[in-house]
Every structure is written in C-alpha cells, then in structure tokens.
Scaffold this motif. Structure first.
Motif, PDB file in Angstrom:
ATOM      1  N   GLY A  14      -3.836   4.209   3.533  1.00 39.10           N
ATOM      2  CA  GLY A  14      -3.144   2.943   3.325  1.00 39.10           C
ATOM      3  C   GLY A  14      -3.876   1.783   3.973  1.00 39.10           C
ATOM      4  O   GLY A  14      -3.958   0.687   3.417  1.00 39.10           O
ATOM      5  N   ALA A  15      -4.429   2.021   5.161  1.00 42.95           N
ATOM      6  CA  ALA A  15      -5.172   0.969   5.864  1.00 42.95           C
ATOM      7  C   ALA A  15      -6.393   0.537   5.065  1.00 42.95           C
ATOM      8  O   ALA A  15      -6.749  -0.643   5.032  1.00 42.95           O
ATOM      9  CB  ALA A  15      -5.576   1.452   7.251  1.00 42.95           C
ATOM     10  N   THR A  23      -8.154 -10.383   5.323  1.00 42.86           N
ATOM     11  CA  THR A  23      -8.105 -11.083   6.611  1.00 42.86           C
ATOM     12  C   THR A  23      -7.282 -10.332   7.656  1.00 42.86           C
ATOM     13  O   THR A  23      -7.181 -10.783   8.802  1.00 42.86           O
ATOM     14  CB  THR A  23      -7.518 -12.504   6.450  1.00 42.86           C
ATOM     15  OG1 THR A  23      -6.196 -12.388   5.929  1.00 42.86           O
ATOM     16  CG2 THR A  23      -8.388 -13.349   5.527  1.00 42.86           C
ATOM     17  N   ALA A  24      -6.706  -9.207   7.275  1.00 44.56           N
ATOM     18  CA  ALA A  24      -5.905  -8.423   8.228  1.00 44.56           C
ATOM     19  C   ALA A  24      -6.792  -7.923   9.369  1.00 44.56           C
ATOM     20  O   ALA A  24      -7.962  -7.585   9.164  1.00 44.56           O
ATOM     21  CB  ALA A  24      -5.254  -7.242   7.524  1.00 44.56           C
ATOM     22  N   LEU A  25      -6.216  -7.880  10.565  1.00 45.58           N
ATOM     23  CA  LEU A  25      -6.881  -7.277  11.709  1.00 45.58           C
ATOM     24  C   LEU A  25      -6.568  -5.786  11.650  1.00 45.58           C
ATOM     25  O   LEU A  25      -5.399  -5.395  11.646  1.00 45.58           O
ATOM     26  CB  LEU A  25      -6.339  -7.889  13.014  1.00 45.58           C
ATOM     27  CG  LEU A  25      -6.804  -7.244  14.321  1.00 45.58           C
ATOM     28  CD1 LEU A  25      -8.328  -7.305  14.462  1.00 45.58           C
ATOM     29  CD2 LEU A  25      -6.113  -7.916  15.499  1.00 45.58           C
ATOM     30  N   ARG A  26      -7.609  -4.962  11.609  1.00 43.87           N
ATOM     31  CA  ARG A  26      -7.417  -3.520  11.438  1.00 43.87           C
ATOM     32  C   ARG A  26      -7.853  -2.786  12.705  1.00 43.87           C
ATOM     33  O   ARG A  26      -9.012  -2.846  13.093  1.00 43.87           O
ATOM     34  CB  ARG A  26      -8.171  -3.036  10.210  1.00 43.87           C
ATOM     35  CG  ARG A  26      -7.634  -3.709   8.941  1.00 43.87           C
ATOM     36  CD  ARG A  26      -8.424  -3.379   7.680  1.00 43.87           C
ATOM     37  NE  ARG A  26      -9.841  -3.317   7.906  1.00 43.87           N
ATOM     38  CZ  ARG A  26     -10.598  -2.242   7.626  1.00 43.87           C
ATOM     39  NH1 ARG A  26     -10.085  -1.173   7.074  1.00 43.87           N
ATOM     40  NH2 ARG A  26     -11.900  -2.256   7.862  1.00 43.87           N
ATOM     41  N   ILE A  27      -6.889  -2.119  13.345  1.00 43.99           N
ATOM     42  CA  ILE A  27      -7.098  -1.451  14.639  1.00 43.99           C
ATOM     43  C   ILE A  27      -6.935   0.058  14.465  1.00 43.99           C
ATOM     44  O   ILE A  27      -5.940   0.517  13.906  1.00 43.99           O
ATOM     45  CB  ILE A  27      -6.088  -1.972  15.679  1.00 43.99           C
ATOM     46  CG1 ILE A  27      -6.253  -3.492  15.842  1.00 43.99           C
ATOM     47  CG2 ILE A  27      -6.262  -1.241  17.006  1.00 43.99           C
ATOM     48  CD1 ILE A  27      -5.134  -4.148  16.652  1.00 43.99           C
ATOM     49  N   GLU A  80       0.876  -1.174   0.000  1.00 43.69           N
ATOM     50  CA  GLU A  80       0.000   0.000   0.000  1.00 43.69           C
ATOM     51  C   GLU A  80       0.906   1.214   0.000  1.00 43.69           C
ATOM     52  O   GLU A  80       2.074   1.134   0.348  1.00 43.69           O
ATOM     53  CB  GLU A  80      -0.928   0.005   1.223  1.00 43.69           C
ATOM     54  CG  GLU A  80      -0.221  -0.014   2.570  1.00 43.69           C
ATOM     55  CD  GLU A  80       0.397   1.308   3.005  1.00 43.69           C
ATOM     56  OE1 GLU A  80      -0.141   2.387   2.659  1.00 43.69           O
ATOM     57  OE2 GLU A  80       1.442   1.277   3.677  1.00 43.69           O
ATOM     58  N   TRP A  81       0.330   2.332  -0.418  1.00 40.33           N
ATOM     59  CA  TRP A  81       1.066   3.583  -0.322  1.00 40.33           C
ATOM     60  C   TRP A  81       0.080   4.729  -0.343  1.00 40.33           C
ATOM     61  O   TRP A  81      -1.054   4.578  -0.800  1.00 40.33           O
ATOM     62  CB  TRP A  81       2.125   3.723  -1.419  1.00 40.33           C
ATOM     63  CG  TRP A  81       1.564   3.831  -2.801  1.00 40.33           C
ATOM     64  CD1 TRP A  81       1.199   2.806  -3.625  1.00 40.33           C
ATOM     65  CD2 TRP A  81       1.286   5.027  -3.525  1.00 40.33           C
ATOM     66  NE1 TRP A  81       0.711   3.288  -4.806  1.00 40.33           N
ATOM     67  CE2 TRP A  81       0.755   4.650  -4.770  1.00 40.33           C
ATOM     68  CE3 TRP A  81       1.429   6.384  -3.234  1.00 40.33           C
ATOM     69  CZ2 TRP A  81       0.361   5.591  -5.740  1.00 40.33           C
ATOM     70  CZ3 TRP A  81       1.044   7.315  -4.192  1.00 40.33           C
ATOM     71  CH2 TRP A  81       0.528   6.901  -5.425  1.00 40.33           C
ATOM     72  N   ALA A  82       0.517   5.860   0.183  1.00 38.98           N
ATOM     73  CA  ALA A  82      -0.325   7.044   0.224  1.00 38.98           C
ATOM     74  C   ALA A  82       0.569   8.277   0.298  1.00 38.98           C
ATOM     75  O   ALA A  82       1.735   8.186   0.680  1.00 38.98           O
ATOM     76  CB  ALA A  82      -1.245   6.999   1.439  1.00 38.98           C
TER      77      ALA A  82
END
Length: 186
Positions: free
Chosen positions: A105-106, A115-119, A71-73
């Motif tokens: 990016g998130a 499947t990523a855990l996003r906090i 990812e990038w931003a």
C-alpha cells in the motif's frame, strides 16, 4: 491556511508500528490517524471505527470498484485499505495525516501522493522480530513462517522509503519519529 501533509508509516508485521503510533498520537493529539478498512476479524479489544472499519469481503470489493480507497492490498488472506474521503478532507484542512499501512500500500501511495513523507520502521534484527511476533501469541507456526518470509522481503525494500527508523528502543524510536514528522522545512 497551510496545506496538510500525508505521512505514511510502514514496516513488517510485528515491528511495533502500532505501538509507536499510539504513543505518538497520545503526545500529539493534533495529528489525524487514518483508520483503515479491513476484511479480517477484530482482535480482542479492537473497536469498530477506532482501530479499523471491519467490512465484509463483498463490501471491500465494492469500495475498490467505486474508487473509494486511496490504496489497498491483500495481506495474510485479508484485504486492507485506506478510505480516501476523510484523508483528503483532513489534508485540505491543514492537518498532518498519519497512515499505518503495509509496504504494498505504501508503494501505491507513492504513485498517488508523491509528496507524502514515507517512513519505514525496521526491527533491530530478524530474530528480534520473530520474538515479538511469537510473544503476541496470535499466530500458528505456519503463519509465523509466512510473516517472517514476507518481513525479509519488506526489510529488503526499506531503502525505497524516505526515512528508516530502527525500533530497538521504543522511546528512542518515538523521539526520532517525532523529529522527522515535525521537522521544519528549510
């Protein structure tokens, strides 16, 4: 071998993501902290390859063109991105991989790694966030105003993420972060 997991930690600038994650890594050296590439200049005390990979704008654009970034931003006039290779290797080796990235990016990670855990890390209040940004003493009034405007938009997006943690007290937020990352599946 058990598969690893990607854990994305995001939130507005100045919310304390870096402080929380440094404490987390100290307590849990088995975690793999992904190092981002950036086109911004190093801040005092930052070390190449430990805090960031500091690259030129041309090099970063080459990495984007070669599909070398997960990812990038662009943020505050600089590019930030996550190199793919090391993250993928660590996950394949069964490690928990932590990414500290911006909200844009998130959101991209959600598409490439569903499947990523996003906090999402929240400030207790916008006024407290402004105080923290000012205490750092790194930004002009104009930059602070831009950061706060962006922070409000990011805070409004917190519900897009799997978990929200308010960073009101560092130790309390850290314990909550640990409990989420190391929760055992039912």
């Amino acid at each position: 071998m058990q598969a690893g997991k990607l854990i994305v930690v995001t939130g507005p600038s100045g919310v304390g993501k870096g402080t929380l994650l440094r404490s987390l890594i100290q307590r849990h050296p088995e975690l793999y902290f992904s190092i981002s590439a950036t086109t911004r200049q190093p801040r005092p005390g930052e070390i190449e390859g430990q805090h960031y990979y500091f690259v030129s704008r041309d090099k970063f654009e080459q990495m984007v063109a070669a599909d070398e970034l997960l990812e990038w931003a662009e943020y505050a006039g600089n590019y930030y991105g996550t190199p793919c290779l090391q993250v993928q290797q660590q996950i394949q080796q069964g490690r928990l991989v932590i990414l500290e990235i911006e909200v844009v990016g998130a959101r991209k990670i959600n598409q490439t790694f569903p499947t990523a855990l996003r906090i999402f890390i929240l400030p207790p209040t916008l006024a407290e966030l402004e105080r923290r940004i000012r205490v750092r003493g790194q930004d002009s009034e104009e930059a602070i105003a831009r950061r706060l405007t962006r922070a409000q938009a990011e805070i409004d997006a917190a519900d897009e993420f799997d978990v929200q943690i308010v960073n009101d007290d560092l130790e309390t937020a850290l314990i909550r972060l640990e409990s989420i990352i190391f929760a055992r599946p039912n």
